[in-house]
Design an enzyme around this catalytic site. Structure first.
Site, PDB file in Angstrom:
ATOM      1  N   GLY A 132     -50.570  14.236 -28.917  1.00 17.86           N
ATOM      2  CA  GLY A 132     -51.920  12.986 -30.124  1.00 17.86           C
ATOM      3  C   GLY A 132     -53.207  13.958 -30.452  1.00 17.86           C
ATOM      4  O   GLY A 132     -53.560  14.646 -28.878  1.00 17.86           O
ATOM      5  N   GLU A 134     -61.249  13.216 -32.190  1.00 12.13           N
ATOM      6  CA  GLU A 134     -62.327  13.555 -30.771  1.00 12.13           C
ATOM      7  C   GLU A 134     -61.930  13.080 -29.805  1.00 12.13           C
ATOM      8  O   GLU A 134     -62.310  13.087 -28.498  1.00 12.13           O
ATOM      9  CB  GLU A 134     -63.037  11.909 -30.639  1.00 12.13           C
ATOM     10  CG  GLU A 134     -63.753  10.736 -31.899  1.00 12.13           C
ATOM     11  CD  GLU A 134     -65.306  10.085 -31.419  1.00 12.13           C
ATOM     12  OE1 GLU A 134     -65.135   9.652 -30.899  1.00 12.13           O
ATOM     13  OE2 GLU A 134     -66.321   9.832 -32.266  1.00 12.13           O
ATOM     14  N   ASP A 192     -64.280  -0.260 -29.006  1.00  9.92           N
ATOM     15  CA  ASP A 192     -63.505   0.563 -29.881  1.00  9.92           C
ATOM     16  C   ASP A 192     -62.112   0.159 -30.055  1.00  9.92           C
ATOM     17  O   ASP A 192     -61.845   0.382 -30.654  1.00  9.92           O
ATOM     18  CB  ASP A 192     -63.289   1.497 -29.614  1.00  9.92           C
ATOM     19  CG  ASP A 192     -63.479   2.121 -31.190  1.00  9.92           C
ATOM     20  OD1 ASP A 192     -63.343   2.164 -32.294  1.00  9.92           O
ATOM     21  OD2 ASP A 192     -62.733   4.285 -30.888  1.00  9.92           O
TER      22      ASP A 192
END
Length: 298
Positions: free
Chosen positions: A101, A105, A225
């Site tokens: 992936g 960030e 988050d």
């Protein structure tokens, strides 16, 4: 996009890593490290520094600037090389494989060791450093803050959370960490955002995620988050990942962040499965998670 430096590692020599480490040390004080400071920081001769600078620049591990002075800084590839070198010396990893992936960030790769694992490089600050610097509290007390420091602190925070939560909470098992890199268990499953649940699966999966959030709170952390992009769904349950923004429950904003996590998660399920999630009170669910008495949505 940051390039995978694994292919370069075999060609790098110990002295190359001495130079990269010296630049890393100098970046604690300024964005670009003056060339004349590099022998001191790297403990190499001036002649060897010249030779190693060319080698490392050719491989994209350093960036050069000549405005007020001739200076050098690590690229993310250079920082990756330092972390990989340390992890390989510890025998944590043997080789780096295909990407699992790539995001704004972080970049995640499959790595070989005694079993397949995942290697996560934090990239905080790479695309929009000033915005990240404002939002991440672990940079707030620093006069000079580099992306290097920001990414390393994010990795440290995530690793601390994983070590605390595993195995009570279904998170990837942390294996090792260095600088901005974390080696962890490779998780099988499908990202919640790409999962098409059957009607009868919707509420049970949602409740599984909320159960994990409740346990995480009891163990001392709020994810901060939570979204459909930070949960894997598999036949044997769910796994919550991406914890660099996690805050301890005694943080001044912990309650507000937990409320936001619950609102984000329930909002996603309401949008994607409007007929399956009933009239759930977000505030009540968040309070039950805090109190440790969440036992389902019904």
């Amino acid at each position: 996009m940051v390039q995978n430096v694994a292919a370069e590692m075999a060609d790098l020599e110990d002295e190359d890593f001495y130079l990269l480490s010296g630049v890393e040390q100098g970046m604690r004080f300024s964005e670009y490290v003056a060339r004349e400071k590099l022998p001191e920081f790297s403990r190499l001769t001036a002649e060897d520094v010249d030779y190693r600078l060319d080698r490392c620049q050719d491989r994209g591990l350093l960036e050069r600037k000549t405005i007020q002075y001739e200076g050098y800084k690590l690229t993310f590839e250079g920082y990756d090389a330092l972390a990989l070198h340390t992890l390989a010396e510890r025998e944590t990893i043997e080789s780096v494989g295909a990407p699992l992936g790539v995001g704004k960030e972080s970049d995640v790769y499959e790595v070989a060791s005694y079993k397949p694992m995942a290697l996560k490089f934090h990239r905080e600050g790479y695309t929009n450093f000033r915005e990240v610097n404002r939002e991440r509290e672990y940079t707030a007390d620093r006069d000079h803050v580099s992306w290097q420091y920001t990414a390393r602190k994010a990795a440290e925070r995530e690793y601390e959370a994983l070590e605390t939560l595993y195995p009570s909470v279904s998170v990837p098992q942390p294996i090792d960490a260095n600088r901005h890199a974390i080696v962890m268990e490779k998780i099988d499953g499908v990202e919640l955002s790409r999962t098409a649940l059957e009607d009868e699966q919707v509420v049970p999966v949602l409740e599984l995620i909320l159960d994990e959030m409740a346990t995480a709170y009891a163990e001392g952390f709020v994810h901060a988050d939570m979204s459909e992009y930070n949960v894997f769904v598999a036949s044997d349950g769910v796994t919550v990942f991406d914890w660099p923004q996690a805050v301890p429950v005694d943080h001044e904003n912990a309650d507000e962040l937990l409320d936001r996590d619950v609102e984000n998660l329930l909002g996603y399920f309401r949008r994607k499965y409007p007929g399956q999630v009933g009239d759930v009170d977000d505030d009540r669910v968040a309070e039950e998670l805090r109190a440790g008495d969440f036992d389902g949505l019904v």
